[in-house]
Scaffold this motif. Structure first.
Motif, PDB file in Angstrom:
ATOM      1  N   GLY A 134       0.800  -1.232   0.000  1.00 38.12           N
ATOM      2  CA  GLY A 134       0.000   0.000   0.000  1.00 38.12           C
ATOM      3  C   GLY A 134       0.826   1.273   0.000  1.00 38.12           C
ATOM      4  N   ILE A 135       2.134   1.153  -0.324  1.00 35.36           N
ATOM      5  CA  ILE A 135       2.978   2.363  -0.423  1.00 35.36           C
ATOM      6  C   ILE A 135       3.236   2.603  -1.911  1.00 35.36           C
ATOM      7  CG2 ILE A 135       5.214   3.392   0.165  1.00 35.36           C
ATOM      8  CD1 ILE A 135       5.210   1.550   2.673  1.00 35.36           C
ATOM      9  N   GLU A 136       2.766   3.747  -2.397  1.00 36.85           N
ATOM     10  CA  GLU A 136       2.820   4.033  -3.840  1.00 36.85           C
ATOM     11  C   GLU A 136       4.085   4.786  -4.194  1.00 36.85           C
ATOM     12  OE1 GLU A 136       0.545   4.034  -6.508  1.00 36.85           O
ATOM     13  OE2 GLU A 136      -1.304   3.295  -5.589  1.00 36.85           O
ATOM     14  N   VAL A 137       4.624   4.492  -5.382  1.00 34.94           N
ATOM     15  CA  VAL A 137       5.825   5.197  -5.835  1.00 34.94           C
ATOM     16  C   VAL A 137       5.579   5.838  -7.198  1.00 34.94           C
ATOM     17  CG1 VAL A 137       6.818   3.104  -6.893  1.00 34.94           C
ATOM     18  CG2 VAL A 137       8.331   4.964  -6.214  1.00 34.94           C
ATOM     19  N   THR A 138       6.176   6.999  -7.429  1.00 37.55           N
ATOM     20  CA  THR A 138       6.235   7.590  -8.773  1.00 37.55           C
ATOM     21  C   THR A 138       7.703   7.675  -9.152  1.00 37.55           C
ATOM     22  OG1 THR A 138       4.285   8.950  -8.348  1.00 37.55           O
ATOM     23  CG2 THR A 138       5.713   9.652 -10.155  1.00 37.55           C
ATOM     24  N   PHE A 139       8.037   7.083 -10.304  1.00 36.43           N
ATOM     25  CA  PHE A 139       9.422   7.164 -10.776  1.00 36.43           C
ATOM     26  C   PHE A 139       9.576   8.374 -11.693  1.00 36.43           C
ATOM     27  CE2 PHE A 139       8.965   2.572  -9.925  1.00 36.43           C
ATOM     28  CZ  PHE A 139      10.063   2.383  -9.095  1.00 36.43           C
ATOM     29  N   LEU A 140      10.652   9.131 -11.492  1.00 37.39           N
ATOM     30  CA  LEU A 140      10.910  10.296 -12.344  1.00 37.39           C
ATOM     31  C   LEU A 140      12.254  10.135 -13.051  1.00 37.39           C
ATOM     32  CD1 LEU A 140       9.917  13.401 -10.173  1.00 37.39           C
ATOM     33  CD2 LEU A 140       8.595  12.307 -11.990  1.00 37.39           C
ATOM     34  N   GLU A 141      12.237  10.401 -14.377  1.00 38.09           N
ATOM     35  CA  GLU A 141      13.498  10.272 -15.115  1.00 38.09           C
ATOM     36  C   GLU A 141      14.484  11.350 -14.704  1.00 38.09           C
ATOM     37  OE1 GLU A 141      12.810   9.469 -19.377  1.00 38.09           O
ATOM     38  OE2 GLU A 141      11.052   8.385 -18.636  1.00 38.09           O
ATOM     39  N   GLU A 142      13.975  12.542 -14.402  1.00 39.41           N
ATOM     40  CA  GLU A 142      14.879  13.589 -13.889  1.00 39.41           C
ATOM     41  C   GLU A 142      14.267  14.227 -12.648  1.00 39.41           C
ATOM     42  OE1 GLU A 142      17.413  17.432 -15.203  1.00 39.41           O
ATOM     43  OE2 GLU A 142      16.393  16.333 -16.795  1.00 39.41           O
ATOM     44  N   LEU A 143      15.068  14.294 -11.592  1.00 38.18           N
ATOM     45  CA  LEU A 143      14.548  14.858 -10.342  1.00 38.18           C
ATOM     46  C   LEU A 143      14.826  16.363 -10.310  1.00 38.18           C
ATOM     47  CD1 LEU A 143      15.661  12.126  -7.750  1.00 38.18           C
ATOM     48  CD2 LEU A 143      13.384  12.482  -8.667  1.00 38.18           C
ATOM     49  N   ASN A 144      14.086  17.128 -11.130  1.00 38.86           N
ATOM     50  CA  ASN A 144      14.213  18.578 -11.035  1.00 38.86           C
ATOM     51  C   ASN A 144      12.935  19.140 -10.403  1.00 38.86           C
ATOM     52  OD1 ASN A 144      12.279  18.647 -13.068  1.00 38.86           O
ATOM     53  ND2 ASN A 144      13.823  18.703 -14.670  1.00 38.86           N
ATOM     54  N   LYS A 145      12.984  20.434 -10.042  1.00 37.26           N
ATOM     55  CA  LYS A 145      11.861  21.013  -9.283  1.00 37.26           C
ATOM     56  C   LYS A 145      10.539  20.898 -10.040  1.00 37.26           C
ATOM     57  CE  LYS A 145      14.189  24.164  -6.194  1.00 37.26           C
ATOM     58  NZ  LYS A 145      14.226  25.454  -5.547  1.00 37.26           N
ATOM     59  N   GLU A 146      10.604  21.118 -11.352  1.00 30.11           N
ATOM     60  CA  GLU A 146       9.379  21.089 -12.158  1.00 30.11           C
ATOM     61  C   GLU A 146       8.736  19.692 -12.097  1.00 30.11           C
ATOM     62  OE1 GLU A 146      10.226  22.343 -16.163  1.00 30.11           O
ATOM     63  OE2 GLU A 146       8.165  21.847 -16.747  1.00 30.11           O
TER      64      GLU A 146
END
Ligand SMILES: Cc1ncc(COP(=O)(O)O)c(C=O)c1O
Length: 401
Positions: A134-146
């Motif tokens: 029940g812990i959800e993750v979002t993967f981001l290709e680039e960790l920038n502020k936007e």
């Protein structure tokens, strides 16, 4: 056990040798022994002090080996000193350290953000095991502020990334991630396995918690599987008394002892790993059968400036991309005579592996592509051998394919 020395102002090398080591009061034994015991006897006095509440550093009341052990405590003090942290908690594997750190911040119903490119086991843990809990993750290709702004939800508790990504050797803009996380009241956890405390001290940059697969550079000799969580005393002690105690990922005292010994030479080993990686990367760079060399130490590498900004050196990991797929990569590796075809890294021996078929095999191809993992990518963990022999081994193998 004796009292700790005052380590204020001492150099990294001195801490690597001395921190956490307490010569024995009675015998004078310099090296911290392996306390091979699963339980500890209560005297009336110790029972009273234990019941009185949270123990202080100087008077830990040991109760049971799943909670902690004196060999383990010595090791934790050494790791904390090297990381400029208040505390650390060692675990039975790097994966256990990641699990502990995430569970220290997230519970069922929470959400966190992770860099897309992470070690394959970490990706699987996040994408399957934690999701099932029940812990959800979002993967981001680039960790920038936007991107972080877009991914953020009301229940986002954590941003997770690797200092140098496994296996593409990307380096995120750490300052930007930390700044955004602090502005948004979200915690940060970094996997600093590829950098080790020798190249980078995450807490000095405002990161809340670091984890290591100590199986790699921290132990350094290829004979232990272990991990560490590094952070505040409150966070590590909170984990120890709850998740750690109740889920049981404790590290055996023998392994703690080996890591204490391994850490004493971390600075010497890392220096050689970095030197060898630089020379190997330069030698491979212009080889006609190699399509690309990835090494943050190369001036034209896309991560060179970030590596210079954050790290004290460029690390011991090099990626080489050959023209061809996994089979071609495998053909090359089986022609090597000296280097070993094996997963893991940070050992004294040079280890070579193909992420697409090994460490990231279980990651779906579509996600591997998002991570930037080419089929012909070979990850090389430079050991501490004479680098000329390693280069010769590769050149001879390349001639044969
Ligand atoms: C960057 C990174 N983090 C974590 C892990 C997991 O560590 P362990 O194998 O000690 O569980 C690995 C393993 O290769 C790794 O490369």
């Amino acid at each position: 056990m004796g009292k700790d020395k005052d380590f204020q102002g001492l150099g990294f090398e001195t801490l690597a040798v001395h921190a956490g080591q307490h010569p024995d009061h009675e015998t004078g034994a310099l090296v911290s022994p392996i306390y091979k015991t699963s339980t500890f006897v209560f005297t009336e006095d110790r029972m009273e002090r234990w019941l009185a509440g949270a123990p202080l550093d100087d008077e830990i009341i040991y109760t049971y080996g799943r909670s902690r052990n004196p060999t383990q405590v010595s090791l934790q003090q050494k790791i904390a000193a090297l990381e400029h942290a208040e505390a650390s908690l060692v675990t039975s594997s790097g994966m256990a350290a990641i699990t502990m750190a995430v569970l220290g911040y997230c519970k069922s119903g929470d959400h966190f953000i992770s860099a897309q490119t992470v070690y394959g086991g970490t990706f699987n843990l996040f994408d399957h095991v934690l999701k099932d809990l029940g812990i959800e993750v979002t993967f981001l290709e680039e960790l920038n502020k936007e991107n972080l702004d877009k991914a953020k939800r009301d229940n986002t508790k954590l941003v997770y990334f690797e200092t140098i990504s496994n296996p593409t050797l990307d380096i995120p803009e750490i300052e930007e991630i930390v700044e955004w996380s602090k502005e948004n009241g979200i915690n940060t956890v970094v996997d600093s396995t590829f950098t080790s405390p020798y190249l980078f001290r995450p807490l000095d940059w405002g990161i809340d918690t670091a984890i290591h697969s100590c199986t790699k550079y921290i132990n350094g000799h290829g004979d232990v599987v272990a991990g560490a969580v590094v952070g505040t005393k409150e966070f590590c002690e909170g984990l120890r008394s709850k998740q750690y105690m109740d889920m049981g990922p404790v590290l055996a005292p023998d392994s703690c002892y080996l890591m204490m010994r391994g850490l004493k030479t971390l600075h010497l080993r890392m220096e050689r790993h970095c030197e060898n990686a630089m020379e190997f990367a330069r030698a491979m760079k212009d080889h006609p059968k190699i399509k690309a060399v990835i090494y943050p130490g190369l001036e034209d590498d896309k991560n060179h400036e970030r590596a210079k900004k954050y790290f004290d050196d460029f690390g011991g990991m090099v990626g080489i991309v050959i023209d061809g797929d996994q089979k071609k990569a495998q053909e090359l590796i089986f022609k090597l005579k000296l280097c070993y075809f094996a997963v893991s890294l940070g050992d004294l021996d040079t280890l070579v592996q193909i992420p697409a078929t090994m460490t990231h095999r279980k990651v779906p191809k579509e996600d591997r592509e998002k991570m930037g993992i080419e089929d012909g990518l070979i990850r090389v963990s430079l050991g501490v051998e004479n680098v000329k022999d390693i280069i010769k081994d590769f050149e001879s193998a390349l001639e044969l394919i």
